[in-house]
Write a protein that holds these residues in place. Structure first.
Motif, mmCIF file in Angstrom:
data_model
loop_
_atom_site.group_PDB
_atom_site.id
_atom_site.type_symbol
_atom_site.label_atom_id
_atom_site.label_comp_id
_atom_site.label_asym_id
_atom_site.label_seq_id
_atom_site.Cartn_x
_atom_site.Cartn_y
_atom_site.Cartn_z
ATOM 1 N N LEU A 122 0.827 -1.202 0.000
ATOM 2 C CA LEU A 122 0.000 0.000 0.000
ATOM 3 C C LEU A 122 0.865 1.258 0.000
ATOM 4 O O LEU A 122 0.555 2.236 -0.686
ATOM 5 C CB LEU A 122 -0.927 -0.016 1.220
ATOM 6 C CG LEU A 122 -1.879 1.176 1.400
ATOM 7 C CD1 LEU A 122 -2.764 1.362 0.176
ATOM 8 C CD2 LEU A 122 -2.739 0.973 2.655
ATOM 9 N N SER A 123 1.958 1.227 0.757
ATOM 10 C CA SER A 123 2.846 2.398 0.788
ATOM 11 C C SER A 123 3.486 2.631 -0.580
ATOM 12 O O SER A 123 3.658 3.775 -1.016
ATOM 13 C CB SER A 123 3.925 2.231 1.858
ATOM 14 O OG SER A 123 4.875 1.246 1.502
ATOM 15 N N ILE A 124 3.816 1.548 -1.287
ATOM 16 C CA ILE A 124 4.373 1.677 -2.635
ATOM 17 C C ILE A 124 3.362 2.348 -3.563
ATOM 18 O O ILE A 124 3.687 3.259 -4.329
ATOM 19 C CB ILE A 124 4.775 0.299 -3.190
ATOM 20 C CG1 ILE A 124 5.953 -0.282 -2.398
ATOM 21 C CG2 ILE A 124 5.137 0.401 -4.678
ATOM 22 C CD1 ILE A 124 6.283 -1.717 -2.773
ATOM 23 N N ALA A 125 2.107 1.895 -3.490
ATOM 24 C CA ALA A 125 1.054 2.471 -4.338
ATOM 25 C C ALA A 125 0.853 3.946 -4.029
ATOM 26 O O ALA A 125 0.664 4.767 -4.935
ATOM 27 C CB ALA A 125 -0.248 1.696 -4.149
ATOM 28 N N ALA A 126 0.890 4.300 -2.734
ATOM 29 C CA ALA A 126 0.674 5.694 -2.343
ATOM 30 C C ALA A 126 1.810 6.586 -2.827
ATOM 31 O O ALA A 126 1.579 7.691 -3.347
ATOM 32 C CB ALA A 126 0.531 5.785 -0.827
ATOM 33 N N VAL A 127 3.046 6.126 -2.679
ATOM 34 C CA VAL A 127 4.197 6.913 -3.142
ATOM 35 C C VAL A 127 4.172 7.053 -4.660
ATOM 36 O O VAL A 127 4.461 8.129 -5.208
ATOM 37 C CB VAL A 127 5.516 6.270 -2.665
ATOM 38 C CG1 VAL A 127 6.710 6.919 -3.353
ATOM 39 C CG2 VAL A 127 5.661 6.397 -1.155
ATOM 40 N N ARG A 128 3.792 5.978 -5.338
ATOM 41 C CA ARG A 128 3.684 6.038 -6.801
ATOM 42 C C ARG A 128 2.637 7.073 -7.216
ATOM 43 O O ARG A 128 2.842 7.857 -8.147
ATOM 44 C CB ARG A 128 3.306 4.656 -7.342
ATOM 45 C CG ARG A 128 3.294 4.558 -8.857
ATOM 46 C CD ARG A 128 2.770 3.194 -9.317
ATOM 47 N NE ARG A 128 3.551 2.112 -8.777
ATOM 48 C CZ ARG A 128 3.051 1.101 -8.060
ATOM 49 N NH1 ARG A 128 1.763 1.059 -7.788
ATOM 50 N NH2 ARG A 128 3.831 0.142 -7.614
ATOM 51 N N HIS A 129 1.531 7.104 -6.490
ATOM 52 C CA HIS A 129 0.468 8.051 -6.822
ATOM 53 C C HIS A 129 0.899 9.489 -6.533
ATOM 54 O O HIS A 129 0.559 10.409 -7.285
ATOM 55 C CB HIS A 129 -0.798 7.714 -6.040
ATOM 56 C CG HIS A 129 -2.011 8.433 -6.532
ATOM 57 N ND1 HIS A 129 -2.519 8.265 -7.800
ATOM 58 C CD2 HIS A 129 -2.819 9.361 -5.930
ATOM 59 C CE1 HIS A 129 -3.576 9.033 -7.955
ATOM 60 N NE2 HIS A 129 -3.785 9.717 -6.849
ATOM 61 N N LEU A 130 1.649 9.677 -5.461
ATOM 62 C CA LEU A 130 2.150 11.016 -5.150
ATOM 63 C C LEU A 130 2.968 11.587 -6.302
ATOM 64 O O LEU A 130 2.912 12.783 -6.586
ATOM 65 C CB LEU A 130 3.015 10.979 -3.888
ATOM 66 C CG LEU A 130 2.368 11.299 -2.554
ATOM 67 C CD1 LEU A 130 3.410 11.244 -1.451
ATOM 68 C CD2 LEU A 130 1.691 12.654 -2.572
ATOM 69 N N GLN A 131 3.730 10.729 -6.962
ATOM 70 C CA GLN A 131 4.574 11.195 -8.062
ATOM 71 C C GLN A 131 3.751 11.635 -9.271
ATOM 72 O O GLN A 131 4.278 12.298 -10.169
ATOM 73 C CB GLN A 131 5.553 10.088 -8.465
ATOM 74 C CG GLN A 131 6.578 9.769 -7.392
ATOM 75 C CD GLN A 131 7.461 8.606 -7.799
ATOM 76 O OE1 GLN A 131 8.251 8.702 -8.739
ATOM 77 N NE2 GLN A 131 7.312 7.492 -7.109
ATOM 78 N N LEU A 132 2.474 11.262 -9.294
ATOM 79 C CA LEU A 132 1.605 11.666 -10.398
ATOM 80 C C LEU A 132 0.860 12.965 -10.111
ATOM 81 O O LEU A 132 0.116 13.451 -10.963
ATOM 82 C CB LEU A 132 0.586 10.552 -10.685
ATOM 83 C CG LEU A 132 1.164 9.196 -11.101
ATOM 84 C CD1 LEU A 132 0.044 8.180 -11.280
ATOM 85 C CD2 LEU A 132 1.986 9.321 -12.377
ATOM 86 N N ASP A 133 1.035 13.513 -8.926
ATOM 87 C CA ASP A 133 0.415 14.801 -8.602
ATOM 88 C C ASP A 133 0.874 15.831 -9.631
ATOM 89 O O ASP A 133 2.075 16.020 -9.824
ATOM 90 C CB ASP A 133 0.855 15.228 -7.195
ATOM 91 C CG ASP A 133 0.168 16.513 -6.727
ATOM 92 O OD1 ASP A 133 -0.317 17.283 -7.569
ATOM 93 O OD2 ASP A 133 0.139 16.744 -5.514
ATOM 94 N N PRO A 134 -0.049 16.507 -10.326
ATOM 95 C CA PRO A 134 0.366 17.465 -11.358
ATOM 96 C C PRO A 134 1.087 18.692 -10.825
ATOM 97 O O PRO A 134 1.639 19.467 -11.606
ATOM 98 C CB PRO A 134 -0.953 17.851 -12.033
ATOM 99 C CG PRO A 134 -2.006 17.558 -11.017
ATOM 100 C CD PRO A 134 -1.516 16.362 -10.260
ATOM 101 N N GLN A 135 1.064 18.887 -9.501
ATOM 102 C CA GLN A 135 1.826 19.964 -8.876
ATOM 103 C C GLN A 135 1.483 21.330 -9.468
ATOM 104 O O GLN A 135 2.356 22.119 -9.842
ATOM 105 C CB GLN A 135 3.324 19.669 -8.980
ATOM 106 C CG GLN A 135 3.707 18.345 -8.318
ATOM 107 C CD GLN A 135 5.169 18.008 -8.439
ATOM 108 O OE1 GLN A 135 5.955 18.815 -8.930
ATOM 109 N NE2 GLN A 135 5.543 16.828 -8.004
ATOM 110 N N LEU A 136 0.201 21.598 -9.531
ATOM 111 C CA LEU A 136 -0.273 22.879 -10.049
ATOM 112 C C LEU A 136 -0.150 23.969 -8.990
ATOM 113 O O LEU A 136 -0.146 23.680 -7.787
ATOM 114 C CB LEU A 136 -1.738 22.756 -10.479
ATOM 115 C CG LEU A 136 -2.043 21.732 -11.572
ATOM 116 C CD1 LEU A 136 -3.538 21.695 -11.838
ATOM 117 C CD2 LEU A 136 -1.277 22.046 -12.846
ATOM 118 N N PRO A 137 -0.079 25.223 -9.418
ATOM 119 C CA PRO A 137 -0.105 26.320 -8.440
ATOM 120 C C PRO A 137 -1.444 26.333 -7.719
ATOM 121 O O PRO A 137 -2.451 25.842 -8.237
ATOM 122 C CB PRO A 137 0.101 27.570 -9.299
ATOM 123 C CG PRO A 137 -0.295 27.161 -10.679
ATOM 124 C CD PRO A 137 0.035 25.707 -10.800
#
Length: 274
Positions: A226-241
């Motif tokens: 689950l932690s792997i999936a969560a970290v992977r998903h964090l990297q997909l955050d578009p990081q918009l203003p």
């Protein structure tokens, strides 16, 4: 009550999809452990202990570590291993995703960056390389060969990904756009990302509560996956203003829950294997 049960079932099903049902290889387990570690460095004993949660033997884990060093993915020093090469850059993406609030919250001047493919001929490998690099840098594809994002992040981040864009594209900075809110949400898949983030947050909250009563190896393996999936998903955050982020955006909650979750998992491993 029935609707709540259906919602819980749908959330659990989606989390299972995000985790995936394929057995994790020794390389995936060892790389993921190092990607999530505080200092991106762990001892052999720690890595072997994590691998054992997934039925990976001591010998198989040590052999995999040797191969990863030979392939330039790890460096070994005095009984511990650290990330190197491509895995080290992936760790940089994980770190960036974990601390992005500070940078994304900085004042944005409203301009955009465009990367437009400008080379005449590209191989399939070149196209795939560009797609991966653009996605790592959180660009969205407006149309084939045209990538864009708000110009609110450090332009020097992830230099190897940036070099791929530089080789294949012409850059335009300080650009203006009239993209609608609906188009923005679609381009960056904001609704889908937020829904999956909330599902992962709920799953981690449940797993944290269950950890107090469930000390089984199976539950520990689930926590790790689950932690792997969560970290992977964090990297997909578009990081918009912040000006472009929808209300009730779950990015901050996902980051803080990930930190709490991984700290709890690490403490459990310390108790179990030391």
């Amino acid at each position: 009550m029935g609707e709540d049960n259906r919602t819980a079932t749908a959330t659990s099903s989606r989390v299972s999809e995000l985790i995936g049902n394929r057995p994790l290889s020794a390389r995936s387990v060892l790389a993921s452990a190092l990607l999530g570690a505080d200092a991106a460095q762990l001892s052999v004993a720690e890595l072997v202990a994590v691998a054992s949660l997934f039925g990976i033997s001591d010998g198989a884990a040590r052999t995999c570590l040797w191969r990863m060093v030979s392939n330039g993915e790890l460096s070994g020093d005095g009984g511990s291993y650290a990330l190197a090469g491509r895995l080290l850059e992936r760790r940089q993406r994980v770190d960036e995703a974990s601390r992005i609030e500070d940078e994304a919250a900085a004042e944005w001047d409203g301009t955009w960056e465009l990367a437009v493919v400008s080379v005449e001929r590209r191989s399939a490998a070149d196209r795939l390389e560009l797609r991966r690099a653009a996605m790592a840098l959180h660009f969205a594809e407006l149309r084939e060969g045209v990538w864009l994002r708000p110009d609110n992040l450090d332009p020097q981040r992830l230099p190897s990904s940036r070099s791929v864009l530089d080789r294949q594209c012409t850059h335009f900075r300080d650009a203006a756009t009239d993209i609608s809110v609906d188009k923005l949400r679609s381009l960056f898949a904001l609704d889908e990302w937020a829904a999956d983030a909330r599902a992962l947050i709920a799953a981690m909250d449940i797993a944290l509560g269950a950890s107090e009563s469930d000390d089984s190896t199976q539950h520990a393996a689930y926590q790790f996956a689950l932690s792997i999936a969560a970290v992977r998903h964090l990297q997909l955050d578009p990081q918009l203003p912040i000006e472009l982020i929808p209300h009730h955006w779950p990015g901050h909650t996902l980051r803080s829950t990930c930190r709490t979750f991984y700290d709890a998992f690490t403490a459990r491993m310390n108790r179990a294997f030391r």
